[in-house]
Design a protein around this motif. Structure first.
Motif, mmCIF file in Angstrom:
data_model
loop_
_atom_site.group_PDB
_atom_site.id
_atom_site.type_symbol
_atom_site.label_atom_id
_atom_site.label_comp_id
_atom_site.label_asym_id
_atom_site.label_seq_id
_atom_site.Cartn_x
_atom_site.Cartn_y
_atom_site.Cartn_z
ATOM 1 N N ILE A 90 19.877 -2.416 47.723
ATOM 2 C CA ILE A 90 19.754 -0.780 48.688
ATOM 3 C C ILE A 90 19.132 -0.958 48.727
ATOM 4 C CG2 ILE A 90 22.095 0.655 46.925
ATOM 5 C CD1 ILE A 90 19.778 2.707 46.256
ATOM 6 N N SER A 91 19.653 0.161 50.667
ATOM 7 C CA SER A 91 17.553 -0.033 51.394
ATOM 8 C C SER A 91 18.420 1.338 52.292
ATOM 9 C CB SER A 91 18.168 -1.641 52.260
ATOM 10 O OG SER A 91 19.078 -1.661 52.901
ATOM 11 N N THR A 92 17.509 1.770 53.264
ATOM 12 C CA THR A 92 17.282 3.144 53.852
ATOM 13 C C THR A 92 16.534 2.239 55.220
ATOM 14 O OG1 THR A 92 17.615 4.680 54.406
ATOM 15 C CG2 THR A 92 15.823 4.346 53.094
ATOM 16 N N SER A 93 16.637 2.598 56.148
ATOM 17 C CA SER A 93 15.909 2.910 57.695
ATOM 18 C C SER A 93 15.922 3.969 58.467
ATOM 19 C CB SER A 93 15.440 1.392 58.282
ATOM 20 O OG SER A 93 17.663 1.121 58.443
ATOM 21 N N GLY A 94 15.052 4.525 59.129
ATOM 22 C CA GLY A 94 14.983 4.987 60.649
ATOM 23 C C GLY A 94 14.768 6.774 59.805
ATOM 24 N N GLU A 95 14.603 7.317 58.985
ATOM 25 C CA GLU A 95 14.132 8.379 58.344
ATOM 26 C C GLU A 95 13.447 8.865 58.512
ATOM 27 O OE1 GLU A 95 16.868 9.208 56.631
ATOM 28 O OE2 GLU A 95 18.544 7.763 56.357
ATOM 29 N N SER A 96 13.691 10.036 58.852
ATOM 30 C CA SER A 96 12.575 10.729 59.065
ATOM 31 C C SER A 96 10.774 11.308 58.214
ATOM 32 C CB SER A 96 13.174 12.193 60.539
ATOM 33 O OG SER A 96 13.049 13.417 59.261
ATOM 34 N N ASP A 97 11.511 11.987 57.137
ATOM 35 C CA ASP A 97 10.807 11.662 55.809
ATOM 36 C C ASP A 97 10.503 10.961 54.462
ATOM 37 O OD1 ASP A 97 12.457 13.290 54.876
ATOM 38 O OD2 ASP A 97 11.655 14.936 56.322
#
Length: 92
Positions: A44-51
């Protein structure tokens, strides 16, 4: 009044039980101790999160969708926004 308390208790209990079922992040060192109990089921991945807490919540949500019990962070980057990838595991 009793009905209101019963409804509040039910909502609180359901919130607690749902959070108890969500996938948890585990460190690589913790995972080494229990690795034989799990099988890898995806990435899985995530991007663009602020914190970091938002990134962790997003990874947990995605691991849940895959049916995972835990996820291990495999990479992270903080160039203005947080990006992370993780491997997802399920108990055998």
């Amino acid at each position: 009044m009793n009905k209101l308390l019963a409804i509040a208790f039910t909502l609180l209990a359901s919130t607690w039980s749902l959070s108890a079922l969500s996938a948890e992040m585990m460190t690589k060192n913790e995972f080494k101790k229990v690795q034989s109990q799990y099988i890898e089921i995806g990435n899985i991945s995530t991007s663009g999160e602020s914190d970091a807490s938002a990134a962790k919540a997003e990874l947990s949500k995605k691991a849940d969708k895959l049916g995972g019990d835990i996820y291990i962070l495999s990479s992270g980057n903080t160039n203005n926004k947080i990006h992370g990838t993780a491997k997802v595991y399920k108990k055998k």
